[in-house]
Design a protein around this motif. Structure first.
Motif, PDB file in Angstrom:
ATOM      1  N   ALA A  23      10.733   7.303  13.996  1.00  0.00           N
ATOM      2  CA  ALA A  23      10.845   5.851  13.812  1.00  0.00           C
ATOM      3  C   ALA A  23       9.485   5.185  13.697  1.00  0.00           C
ATOM      4  CB  ALA A  23      11.635   5.243  14.974  1.00  0.00           C
ATOM      5  N   GLY A  24       8.447   5.817  14.224  1.00  0.00           N
ATOM      6  CA  GLY A  24       7.118   5.214  14.189  1.00  0.00           C
ATOM      7  C   GLY A  24       6.969   4.026  15.112  1.00  0.00           C
ATOM      8  N   VAL A  25       7.677   4.045  16.263  1.00  0.00           N
ATOM      9  CA  VAL A  25       7.617   2.923  17.199  1.00  0.00           C
ATOM     10  C   VAL A  25       6.877   3.342  18.467  1.00  0.00           C
ATOM     11  CG1 VAL A  25       9.714   1.840  16.334  1.00  0.00           C
ATOM     12  CG2 VAL A  25       9.870   3.487  18.213  1.00  0.00           C
ATOM     13  N   ALA A  26       6.333   2.360  19.186  1.00  0.00           N
ATOM     14  CA  ALA A  26       5.598   2.618  20.416  1.00  0.00           C
ATOM     15  C   ALA A  26       6.563   2.839  21.568  1.00  0.00           C
ATOM     16  CB  ALA A  26       4.677   1.436  20.730  1.00  0.00           C
ATOM     17  N   VAL A  27       6.468   3.995  22.198  1.00  0.00           N
ATOM     18  CA  VAL A  27       7.276   4.303  23.384  1.00  0.00           C
ATOM     19  C   VAL A  27       6.326   4.584  24.539  1.00  0.00           C
ATOM     20  CG1 VAL A  27       8.986   5.832  24.421  1.00  0.00           C
ATOM     21  CG2 VAL A  27       9.177   5.214  21.995  1.00  0.00           C
ATOM     22  N   GLN A  28       6.347   3.714  25.527  1.00  0.00           N
ATOM     23  CA  GLN A  28       5.475   3.812  26.698  1.00  0.00           C
ATOM     24  C   GLN A  28       6.257   4.364  27.882  1.00  0.00           C
ATOM     25  OE1 GLN A  28       2.242   3.593  27.645  1.00  0.00           O
ATOM     26  NE2 GLN A  28       1.843   1.567  28.520  1.00  0.00           N
ATOM     27  N   THR A  29       5.714   5.378  28.548  1.00  0.00           N
ATOM     28  CA  THR A  29       6.288   5.873  29.792  1.00  0.00           C
ATOM     29  C   THR A  29       5.716   5.063  30.953  1.00  0.00           C
ATOM     30  OG1 THR A  29       6.274   8.078  28.792  1.00  0.00           O
ATOM     31  CG2 THR A  29       6.751   7.947  31.142  1.00  0.00           C
ATOM     32  N   GLY A  30       6.572   4.696  31.905  1.00  0.00           N
ATOM     33  CA  GLY A  30       6.147   3.808  32.982  1.00  0.00           C
ATOM     34  C   GLY A  30       5.349   4.464  34.085  1.00  0.00           C
ATOM     35  N   SER A  31       4.432   5.356  33.719  1.00  0.00           N
ATOM     36  CA  SER A  31       3.530   5.981  34.698  1.00  0.00           C
ATOM     37  C   SER A  31       2.318   5.073  34.856  1.00  0.00           C
ATOM     38  CB  SER A  31       3.123   7.383  34.230  1.00  0.00           C
ATOM     39  OG  SER A  31       4.263   8.214  34.126  1.00  0.00           O
ATOM     40  N   GLN A  32       2.501   4.011  35.625  1.00  0.00           N
ATOM     41  CA  GLN A  32       1.542   2.908  35.630  1.00  0.00           C
ATOM     42  C   GLN A  32       0.217   3.243  36.287  1.00  0.00           C
ATOM     43  OE1 GLN A  32       4.311   2.992  37.458  1.00  0.00           O
ATOM     44  NE2 GLN A  32       4.058   1.968  39.437  1.00  0.00           N
ATOM     45  N   GLN A  33       0.115   4.399  36.969  1.00  0.00           N
ATOM     46  CA  GLN A  33      -1.161   4.765  37.570  1.00  0.00           C
ATOM     47  C   GLN A  33      -2.236   4.985  36.495  1.00  0.00           C
ATOM     48  OE1 GLN A  33       0.429   6.763  41.746  1.00  0.00           O
ATOM     49  NE2 GLN A  33      -0.408   8.098  40.177  1.00  0.00           N
ATOM     50  N   ARG A  34      -1.851   5.216  35.266  1.00  0.00           N
ATOM     51  CA  ARG A  34      -2.830   5.357  34.186  1.00  0.00           C
ATOM     52  C   ARG A  34      -3.513   4.023  33.869  1.00  0.00           C
ATOM     53  NH1 ARG A  34      -2.565  10.306  30.183  1.00  0.00           N
ATOM     54  NH2 ARG A  34      -1.501  11.801  31.539  1.00  0.00           N
ATOM     55  N   SER A  35      -2.929   2.937  34.338  1.00  0.00           N
ATOM     56  CA  SER A  35      -3.546   1.632  34.142  1.00  0.00           C
ATOM     57  C   SER A  35      -4.240   1.142  35.410  1.00  0.00           C
ATOM     58  CB  SER A  35      -2.488   0.613  33.693  1.00  0.00           C
ATOM     59  OG  SER A  35      -1.995   0.926  32.403  1.00  0.00           O
ATOM     60  N   ASP A  36      -4.516   2.059  36.326  1.00  0.00           N
ATOM     61  CA  ASP A  36      -5.206   1.756  37.580  1.00  0.00           C
ATOM     62  C   ASP A  36      -6.635   2.274  37.470  1.00  0.00           C
ATOM     63  OD1 ASP A  36      -6.270   2.350  40.310  1.00  0.00           O
ATOM     64  OD2 ASP A  36      -4.320   1.594  40.977  1.00  0.00           O
ATOM     65  N   ALA A  37      -7.624   1.422  37.747  1.00  0.00           N
ATOM     66  CA  ALA A  37      -9.031   1.787  37.577  1.00  0.00           C
ATOM     67  C   ALA A  37      -9.444   2.949  38.470  1.00  0.00           C
ATOM     68  CB  ALA A  37      -9.920   0.574  37.869  1.00  0.00           C
ATOM     69  N   ARG A  38      -8.836   3.070  39.656  1.00  0.00           N
ATOM     70  CA  ARG A  38      -9.191   4.167  40.554  1.00  0.00           C
ATOM     71  C   ARG A  38      -8.801   5.519  39.962  1.00  0.00           C
ATOM     72  NH1 ARG A  38      -7.644  -0.103  44.246  1.00  0.00           N
ATOM     73  NH2 ARG A  38      -5.552   0.218  43.415  1.00  0.00           N
ATOM     74  N   PHE A  39      -7.581   5.603  39.480  1.00  0.00           N
ATOM     75  CA  PHE A  39      -7.127   6.869  38.904  1.00  0.00           C
ATOM     76  C   PHE A  39      -7.905   7.202  37.622  1.00  0.00           C
ATOM     77  CE2 PHE A  39      -3.417   5.753  41.520  1.00  0.00           C
ATOM     78  CZ  PHE A  39      -3.204   6.967  42.158  1.00  0.00           C
ATOM     79  N   ARG A  40      -8.181   6.185  36.836  1.00  0.00           N
ATOM     80  CA  ARG A  40      -8.955   6.433  35.612  1.00  0.00           C
ATOM     81  C   ARG A  40     -10.343   6.963  35.940  1.00  0.00           C
ATOM     82  NH1 ARG A  40      -8.722   1.794  33.758  1.00  0.00           N
ATOM     83  NH2 ARG A  40     -10.791   1.018  34.235  1.00  0.00           N
ATOM     84  N   LEU A  41     -11.006   6.361  36.925  1.00  0.00           N
ATOM     85  CA  LEU A  41     -12.338   6.821  37.317  1.00  0.00           C
ATOM     86  C   LEU A  41     -12.286   8.261  37.825  1.00  0.00           C
ATOM     87  CD1 LEU A  41     -15.337   6.425  37.908  1.00  0.00           C
ATOM     88  CD2 LEU A  41     -14.695   5.395  40.109  1.00  0.00           C
TER      89      LEU A  41
END
Length: 458
Positions: A164-182
């Motif tokens: 379909a070419g659509v955006a599907v986001q998984t709700g693993s919200q820790q990827r949007s946390d600065a601590r986990f990213r660092l």
């Protein structure tokens, strides 16, 4: 869904017999912005339909209320009380001139011309079909973790999103946390030296006992629809709503609940977003009176290429979070803190930088507008959920399941992440049949073609 790409079309298309048909969307968000190219004016608002609106579903409703480029126009739930409460919350918060649309059947919400994109916050056994159906209708999806109930479901969801070419986001919200990213940036940059092992601590089961007897379902709940593709069973108040996660028909316990968060961070840090472990071994304890089916405690060991061992302990003494052990130091991260030994490791400037997202829900909306994949794309969610599912497969093969030091029967899965096949499985015949589960009629999944393995590659 007249004039749009339906699920029936997708069934044929997944077998190579169909073709995509793109339909227009009325007002607010132009169709071109919800698929292949185009842009959305800054004043446009993406109209959301929420499927599943209790517990985490309510949290997702409130999270999107804070996103300026979206508005909720429809909600769906099989529990009429939950549905009414969600609609009232939307109307009070959004201040809409007209009432929020309500549905008991998720398919009607997806068909609605008043919905541009879909948020799925159902029990795990109800993730795959709404996601596949929404993709077939050319509508982007935000779907809660774990992405799937089975490994085959996850791959089919990836295929649906790609076609379909659509955006599907998984709700693993820790990827949007600065601590986990660092933490992941430091690991990838070599700040800890060679990674020798990873320790993941998960909480114990928070089932509120004791168990209760089966009973007739309450009048406000469409229990047969709640079961959906799951096996037919008598209603039990301790199996539905929040407690679904503690029964195999609907979920995978804390390994898929919290493991989908922390093992996802392990995958990110190790650069395994398109891969996974090679060997999985596990053992577990279960409730002595059988209040629920999943383990009270479990110990899963994952072996990755390069010799990295990940030890995931649920219900034990390990800190709830992720600890990376390297040749030059250790690093611990959870939702409240990031700590290192020696402490100066946190002052190292990472040479590898990862995508920055400060808001997981907004990241998905931005991906829709910008015609790109979101931070935790469906393929990433599928691979992280697969790690959890493999752990549970290993757990469920250990016949003498206990933590006692005298004897442990250990379940073992040997996995080929490239082809997503089980190489060996504790001596069981035809192990790859365990990658999926049969659906209760009339519900069914599209046919799975193992040779069609669409991944993050464009």
């Amino acid at each position: 869904m007249s004039g749009s790409f339906t699920r029936r079309d997708f069934l044929g298309w997944s077998l190579g017999t169909g073709a995509a048909v793109w339909s227009g969307f009325p007002t607010v968000v132009p169709a071109s912005a919800l698929g292949r190219g185009g842009w959305v004016a800054p004043s446009a608002r993406i109209r959301l339909g929420h499927i599943g609106v209790a517990n985490q579903g309510t949290s997702n409703l409130k999270a999107f209320f804070g996103c300026k480029n979206s508005m909720t126009t429809a909600v769906c739930d099989v529990d009429r009380d939950h549905l009414a409460a969600a609609a009232a919350l939307v109307e009070k918060t959004e201040g809409q001139a007209r009432s929020c649309l309500t549905f008991g059947d998720y398919r009607k919400l997806i068909e609605s011309p008043e919905v541009d994109a879909v948020v799925v916050t159902t029990p795990d056994h109800w993730h795959a079909l709404p996601v596949i159906d929404a993709c077939a209708a050319n509508k982007p999806v935000y779907v809660e973790k774990p992405l799937s109930l089975t490994i085959t479901e996850g791959r089919l969801m990836v295929q649906a999103a790609r076609r379909a070419g659509v955006a599907v986001q998984t709700g693993s919200q820790q990827r949007s946390d600065a601590r986990f990213r660092l933490a992941c940036e430091l690991v990838r940059s070599g700040a800890l030296g060679r990674i020798e092992s990873v320790i993941v601590g998960l909480p114990g089961v928070n089932f509120q006992g004791p168990a209760v007897a089966d009973s007739p379902p309450p009048a406000q709940l469409d229990y047969d629809f709640w079961l959906g593709p799951a096996p037919k069973r008598p209603y039990n108040a301790k199996r539905v709503h929040y407690n679904f996660r503690f029964f195999w028909d609907y979920s995978g316990g804390q390994l898929t609940n919290w493991g989908a968060h922390h093992l996802d961070i392990v995958q990110w840090a190790l650069g395994m977003d398109e891969s996974g472990p090679l060997v999985v071994e596990a053992y577990a304890d279960f409730h002595p009176e059988g209040w629920f089916e999943v383990p009270t405690r479990s110990h899963v060991t994952y072996e990755y290429a390069g010799g990295v061992t990940v030890r995931c302990v649920q219900g034990g003494k390990e800190r709830h979070g992720v600890t990376f052990v390297g040749s030059q130091g250790t690093l611990f991260v959870d939702r409240n803190r990031i700590e290192a030994n020696p402490p100066e490791l946190l002052r190292v400037e990472p040479t590898t930088r990862l995508t920055v997202s400060k808001n997981h829900h907004a990241n998905w909306l931005e991906a829709i507008v910008e015609n790109r994949r979101p931070l935790c794309d469906v393929e990433i969610g599928h691979r992280s959920a697969t790690v959890c599912h493999l752990g549970n497969l290993a757990i469920r093969t250990a016949i003498n399941r206990h933590f006692g030091e005298d004897y442990r029967d250990i379940g073992r899965v040997e996995w080929e992440p490239t082809t997503e096949t089980i190489v060996a499985f504790s001596g069981r015949p035809n192990p790859n049949s365990l990658l999926n589960r049969p659906y209760r009629q009339p519900w069914s999944l599209p046919s799975f073609d193992p040779s069609n393995r669409e991944t993050t590659a464009s």
